[in-house]
Design a protein around this motif. Structure first.
Motif, PDB file in Angstrom:
ATOM      1  N   SER A 108       0.831  -1.201   0.000  1.00  0.00           N
ATOM      2  CA  SER A 108       0.000   0.000   0.000  1.00  0.00           C
ATOM      3  C   SER A 108       0.868   1.255   0.000  1.00  0.00           C
ATOM      4  O   SER A 108       2.070   1.191   0.279  1.00  0.00           O
ATOM      5  CB  SER A 108      -0.900  -0.007   1.233  1.00  0.00           C
ATOM      6  OG  SER A 108      -0.061  -0.128   2.356  1.00  0.00           O
ATOM      7  N   SER A 109       0.225   2.375  -0.313  1.00  0.00           N
ATOM      8  CA  SER A 109       0.961   3.629  -0.352  1.00  0.00           C
ATOM      9  C   SER A 109       1.506   3.943   1.036  1.00  0.00           C
ATOM     10  O   SER A 109       0.821   3.766   2.038  1.00  0.00           O
ATOM     11  CB  SER A 109       0.004   4.727  -0.809  1.00  0.00           C
ATOM     12  OG  SER A 109       0.698   5.914  -0.884  1.00  0.00           O
ATOM     13  N   GLY A 110       2.785   4.375   1.073  1.00  0.00           N
ATOM     14  CA  GLY A 110       3.392   4.726   2.361  1.00  0.00           C
ATOM     15  C   GLY A 110       3.976   3.530   3.086  1.00  0.00           C
ATOM     16  O   GLY A 110       4.412   3.651   4.226  1.00  0.00           O
ATOM     17  N   SER A 111       4.007   2.362   2.429  1.00  0.00           N
ATOM     18  CA  SER A 111       4.510   1.169   3.126  1.00  0.00           C
ATOM     19  C   SER A 111       6.032   1.093   3.118  1.00  0.00           C
ATOM     20  O   SER A 111       6.604   0.213   3.755  1.00  0.00           O
ATOM     21  CB  SER A 111       3.910  -0.093   2.515  1.00  0.00           C
ATOM     22  OG  SER A 111       4.191  -0.138   1.136  1.00  0.00           O
ATOM     23  N   LYS A 127       8.149   1.282   0.123  1.00  0.00           N
ATOM     24  CA  LYS A 127       8.778   0.727  -1.080  1.00  0.00           C
ATOM     25  C   LYS A 127       9.817   1.687  -1.674  1.00  0.00           C
ATOM     26  O   LYS A 127      10.969   1.306  -1.909  1.00  0.00           O
ATOM     27  CB  LYS A 127       7.713   0.450  -2.156  1.00  0.00           C
ATOM     28  CG  LYS A 127       6.533  -0.349  -1.654  1.00  0.00           C
ATOM     29  CD  LYS A 127       5.459  -0.486  -2.703  1.00  0.00           C
ATOM     30  CE  LYS A 127       4.783   0.784  -3.184  1.00  0.00           C
ATOM     31  NZ  LYS A 127       3.724   1.299  -2.325  1.00  0.00           N
ATOM     32  N   SER A 128       9.401   2.930  -1.885  1.00  0.00           N
ATOM     33  CA  SER A 128      10.332   3.892  -2.496  1.00  0.00           C
ATOM     34  C   SER A 128      11.498   4.169  -1.558  1.00  0.00           C
ATOM     35  O   SER A 128      12.620   4.403  -2.005  1.00  0.00           O
ATOM     36  CB  SER A 128       9.630   5.217  -2.791  1.00  0.00           C
ATOM     37  OG  SER A 128       8.572   4.989  -3.646  1.00  0.00           O
ATOM     38  N   THR A 129      11.228   4.136  -0.258  1.00  0.00           N
ATOM     39  CA  THR A 129      12.301   4.384   0.701  1.00  0.00           C
ATOM     40  C   THR A 129      13.383   3.318   0.548  1.00  0.00           C
ATOM     41  O   THR A 129      14.580   3.639   0.522  1.00  0.00           O
ATOM     42  CB  THR A 129      11.726   4.377   2.133  1.00  0.00           C
ATOM     43  OG1 THR A 129      10.724   5.373   2.200  1.00  0.00           O
ATOM     44  CG2 THR A 129      12.796   4.648   3.158  1.00  0.00           C
ATOM     45  N   LEU A 130      12.961   2.059   0.404  1.00  0.00           N
ATOM     46  CA  LEU A 130      13.958   0.997   0.256  1.00  0.00           C
ATOM     47  C   LEU A 130      14.756   1.208  -1.032  1.00  0.00           C
ATOM     48  O   LEU A 130      15.978   1.034  -1.054  1.00  0.00           O
ATOM     49  CB  LEU A 130      13.265  -0.380   0.253  1.00  0.00           C
ATOM     50  CG  LEU A 130      14.220  -1.568   0.176  1.00  0.00           C
ATOM     51  CD1 LEU A 130      15.261  -1.527   1.289  1.00  0.00           C
ATOM     52  CD2 LEU A 130      13.465  -2.888   0.260  1.00  0.00           C
TER      53      LEU A 130
HETATM   54  N1  ATP Z   1      11.751  12.514   2.741  1.00  0.00           N
HETATM   55  C1  ATP Z   1      10.934  12.058   3.667  1.00  0.00           C
HETATM   56  N2  ATP Z   1      10.941  12.574   4.907  1.00  0.00           N
HETATM   57  C2  ATP Z   1      10.134  12.097   5.867  1.00  0.00           C
HETATM   58  N3  ATP Z   1       9.256  11.086   5.676  1.00  0.00           N
HETATM   59  C3  ATP Z   1       9.186  10.535   4.456  1.00  0.00           C
HETATM   60  C4  ATP Z   1      10.017  10.979   3.397  1.00  0.00           C
HETATM   61  N4  ATP Z   1       9.739  10.243   2.284  1.00  0.00           N
HETATM   62  C5  ATP Z   1       8.785   9.368   2.652  1.00  0.00           C
HETATM   63  N5  ATP Z   1       8.460   9.538   3.952  1.00  0.00           N
HETATM   64  C6  ATP Z   1       7.487   8.759   4.723  1.00  0.00           C
HETATM   65  O1  ATP Z   1       7.954   7.427   4.758  1.00  0.00           O
HETATM   66  C7  ATP Z   1       6.880   6.517   4.595  1.00  0.00           C
HETATM   67  C8  ATP Z   1       7.180   5.584   3.435  1.00  0.00           C
HETATM   68  O2  ATP Z   1       7.187   6.352   2.253  1.00  0.00           O
HETATM   69  P1  ATP Z   1       7.549   5.721   0.836  1.00  0.00           P
HETATM   70  O3  ATP Z   1       7.559   6.812  -0.153  1.00  0.00           O
HETATM   71  O4  ATP Z   1       8.749   4.882   0.959  1.00  0.00           O
HETATM   72  O5  ATP Z   1       6.297   4.775   0.622  1.00  0.00           O
HETATM   73  P2  ATP Z   1       5.825   4.027  -0.686  1.00  0.00           P
HETATM   74  O6  ATP Z   1       5.437   2.673  -0.247  1.00  0.00           O
HETATM   75  O7  ATP Z   1       6.837   4.120  -1.755  1.00  0.00           O
HETATM   76  O8  ATP Z   1       4.545   4.867  -1.041  1.00  0.00           O
HETATM   77  P3  ATP Z   1       4.026   5.376  -2.479  1.00  0.00           P
HETATM   78  O9  ATP Z   1       3.571   4.181  -3.214  1.00  0.00           O
HETATM   79  O10 ATP Z   1       2.898   6.291  -2.124  1.00  0.00           O
HETATM   80  O11 ATP Z   1       5.160   6.084  -3.129  1.00  0.00           O
HETATM   81  C9  ATP Z   1       5.629   7.349   4.413  1.00  0.00           C
HETATM   82  O12 ATP Z   1       4.984   7.421   5.671  1.00  0.00           O
HETATM   83  C10 ATP Z   1       6.140   8.704   4.020  1.00  0.00           C
HETATM   84  O13 ATP Z   1       5.296   9.704   4.493  1.00  0.00           O
END
Ligand code: ATP
Length: 720
Positions: A371-374, A376-379
């Motif tokens: 799901s969004s915010g899980s 993925k992009s952070t990894l």
């Molecule tokens: N630069 C940042 N600073 C602080 N918090 C962040 C930052 N980038 C992402 N987050 C938080 O980290 C969490 C994971 O975000 P991430 O972008 O990795 O999720 P995601 O699974 O890739 O979501 P999406 O599919 O919406 O891109 C979220 O709660 C987001 O708000």
């Protein structure tokens, strides 16, 4: 003042020869300026009073000769200073820019863009100004004051002593005021950078501002900002005026005293008329120099603040960069990724990834879903080395990323982000940026693979078409294709894709995905996506939920397992799009999985599914506005939306409540009754929705009273 001078000397250290030449030339110039008034004593006492024309012409010749030499030296010092100034400024610009390029991504997230711009628009010019003022007026005035003081003591010690006392008063005032002046400068600078940050944001947000009719609100907010800026600007100007004014008052006081005492000494015959005239001329020249020095003080105060800001910036640690390992040509297609018990949070106490461990063998294809915010992009960003894990490590070919030379590692990565930045320049340069050695044929090959070549050659300037304003003259899909061409051109052993096709229409998406499949051969591909249909053939799929890895395996393995992946898959299945992406449909089975249609007769569901209409929205477009009348239910066939609500405090803008994507739905209360929308929904990517109107649904349900009651009851329950 000493700090500023010390810093300036350190900036000039690389230009010793130029600095020496400048100082030497200046010295000649200054010697003449400061000693010339003394000539009055000799002309009056030894030529005018004894009526000796020979002596008079002799002094005149000496004056003209030394004057010409000093004029030449003065011009030489101007040239030397101009060169020194531009070189030091260029060095500082380069040093700061270079340092900024090596700062970690986290620095840019916590720093306002206005602050970064201010280094170049405010701080460096302030340093340039003080350098000019100090090296010209500053040195000149200082030198003249010293020489004049010695000569004045030689001419008449009692008056000279009085001047010294006055000079003390001239400098003590500004000295006492300078901490307050510095604070005023700092405050003003801070307000100014906040204003530029707001201004930049405003320029970028013009579509949202106009779309939501926010002009009045932003003008009001900007006016408040300007009021704060005016207040700090007023204080800074006032302080600087006072810094200049106080010495002037002291100077006036000394003038009056000297005129009285000097005339009295000449009247009583204690000094000659020549000495008196020379004294006054010398003193006037000294007064001018002191006056000049008073201009140096505000420049010094400003420069000190700017120098402190710059040294703070230069003290920021650069991105960690292991020096030991880098790729060799034989490791080209061998990239093995291991994520080993990684925990990471942007804020240390709020982990976004928790104890994640996974392995991606060389040459395989892996996808991160969830799901969004899980997380993925952070990894993916950890794999790029943008951030370092707080616990655990990322290993590339068995070696911790911390030990890799990051530049060399990243050179082997091709990456396509959700938002891809295009630089001001031609399309050709924008693609070639990833591979500076690429030929024109290579660039065209990559553009063809990314399916943007035909479009580019159809433009009047073809590949030379200029990209304006971060790519605003291209659609989101075209920008994404240019970014894909960039990544393809690099021919990397590892390809990282972060929702790389999110801005494309379904036909283009399918075709680009085929290109990625083709490119994947012999490479490691890691794709972050929420569109599961695109990754069913991947070797491994990793499912994330709230920062944890909750499931992994191939598409089929996980479907068989009935785990969280199955839930995600079912949410997206049963929704289909026509080839052109303009028509969406939902099947009966998918409809029956919507909570309020559960248990409804399949025949009725069949009728209802025909009533859905397709609506498309562009990225950034508002779908629902908080407070609007609600009469429609929305199901996302494709795309991502953001749900926001106005903050209780109207100045704080919007609060994000959720992000929904393919298979999610919203607005079901509108199927029950016409209540105002409680939140705003905006498209984060191009979106296709299936929508159902309350009136249309009830027309069908009216024919089936039992079902009508059931649906209304379930909706009412969901509402409560
Ligand atoms: N630069 C940042 N600073 C602080 N918090 C962040 C930052 N980038 C992402 N987050 C938080 O980290 C969490 C994971 O975000 P991430 O972008 O990795 O999720 P995601 O699974 O890739 O979501 P999406 O599919 O919406 O891109 C979220 O709660 C987001 O708000």
């Amino acid at each position: 003042m000493l700090t500023v001078i010390k810093n300036l000397l350190s900036y000039m250290r690389s230009y010793k020869l130029l600095t020496s030449l400048f100082l030497l030339a200046l010295l000649f110039d200054l010697a003449f300026i400061s000693l010339a008034p003394l000539s009055f004593k000799f002309i009056i006492d030894k030529a005018v009073e004894p009526r000796d024309p020979d002596y008079f012409f002799f002094i005149l010749k000496v004056l003209v000769f030394t004057g010409v030499i000093c004029l030449g030296m003065g011009i030489l010092s101007d040239f030397a200073l101009a060169r020194l100034h531009t070189r030091v400024q260029a060095d500082l610009h380069k040093r700061i820019f270079e340092h900024i390029q090596h700062l970690p991504i986290s620095y840019f997230q916590k720093t306002r863009s206005g602050d970064l711009v201010a280094f170049f628009s405010i701080d460096l010019p302030a340093i340039g100004r003080v350098m000019n003022v100090l090296l010209t007026t500053g040195i000149q005035s200082f030198f003249v004051v010293i020489v004049s003081t010695v000569v004045l003591f030689y001419l008449e010690w009692s008056m000279a002593a009085l001047i010294l006392v006055g000079a003390f008063a001239i400098f003590i005032g500004p000295y006492l005021l300078s901490p307050r002046a510095r604070k005023a400068s700092e405050d003003d600078l801070q307000q100014f950078t906040q204003m530029t940050t707001e201004l930049q944001e405003n320029m970028k947000a013009q579509k949202v501002i106009k779309g939501y009719n926010l002009q009045a609100a932003v003008i009001e907010k900007f006016s408040s900002r300007l009021q704060l800026l005016s207040a700090t600007g007023y204080r800074r100007h006032l302080m600087n005026q006072q810094l200049e004014r106080i010495p002037l008052i002291s100077l006036l006081f000394i003038n009056l005293t000297i005129i009285g005492l000097g005339s009295y000494l000449a009247l009583t015959g204690k000094i000659t008329v020549g000495a008196l005239v020379a004294f006054f001329t010398m003193y006037t020249s000294m007064g001018n120099s002191v006056f000049g020095l008073t201009f140096v003080i505000p420049a010094l105060t400003e420069a000190r603040v700017s120098m402190e800001r710059i040294s703070d910036l230069l003290a920021q640690s650069r991105e960690a960069n292991g020096q030991r390992i880098s790729f060799t040509s034989d490791t080209h297609s061998q990239v093995d990724v291991q994520v080993d018990h990684v925990t990471f949070g942007y804020e240390t106490k709020q982990p976004v990834l928790k104890e994640v461990s996974l392995g991606i063998p060389p040459g395989s294809r892996a996808a991160f879903v969830g799901s969004s915010g899980s997380g993925k992009s952070t990894l993916l960003q950890l794999l790029l080395g943008f951030y370092d894990p707080q616990l655990g490590q990322v290993k590339i070919n068995g070696t911790s990323l911390a030990d890799w030379n990051r530049g060399a590692y990243r050179e082997r990565i091709g990456v396509v982000f959700q938002e891809n930045f295009l630089f001001h320049g031609s399309i050709y340069d924008n693609i070639r940026i990833s591979q500076p050695l690429a030929t024109r044929e290579d660039v065209i090959w990559a553009a063809k693979k990314a399916e943007i070549h035909e479009y580019i050659i159809g433009l009047p300037d073809g590949y030379e078409t200029m990209v304006l304003d971060e790519g605003s003259n291209f659609s989101g899909g075209q920008r994404q294709r240019i970014a894909i061409a960039r990544a393809i051109l690099r021919d990397p052993p590892i390809l990282l894709l972060d929702e790389a096709t999110s801005a494309l229409d379904p036909i283009s998406e399918a075709s680009i995905n085929r290109t990625f499949d083709e490119l994947a051969k012999g490479r490691t591909v890691i794709s972050v996506t929420h569109r599961l249909a695109a990754i069913t053939g991947y070797d491994q799929i990793f499912v994330f939920d709230q920062g944890k890895l909750v499931d992994q395996g191939s598409h089929q393995e996980m479907l068989d397992r009935d785990g969280s992946y199955k839930g995600l898959w079912e949410k997206q299945s049963g929704l289909s799009l026509s080839q052109n992406g303009q028509e969406a449909t939902i099947d009966q089975e998918r409809l029956s999985r919507l909570p309020f249609f559960q248990g409804v007769d399949p025949a009725v569901l069949g009728e209802i599914s025909d009533l859905f209409q397709t609506e498309t929205y562009a990225k950034g477009q508002a779908i629902i506005q908080e407070g609007d009348a609600g009469e429609k239910f929305y199901l996302i066939a494709r795309g991502k939306v953001e749900i926001t609500k106005a903050a209780p405090d109207s100045d704080s803008g919007q609060i994000r409540l959720a992000v929904l994507e393919d298979g999610d739905h919203f607005g079901e209360i509108a199927l029950l009754e016409n209540v105002p929308r409680t939140a705003t929904v905006t498209a984060l990517t191009p979106c296709v929705f299936l929508t159902l109107q309350r009136k249309v649904l009830y027309y069908i349900l009216s024919r089936y009273p039992e079902i009508d009651a059931h649906v209304k009851r379930t909706l009412a329950q969901r509402r409560s």
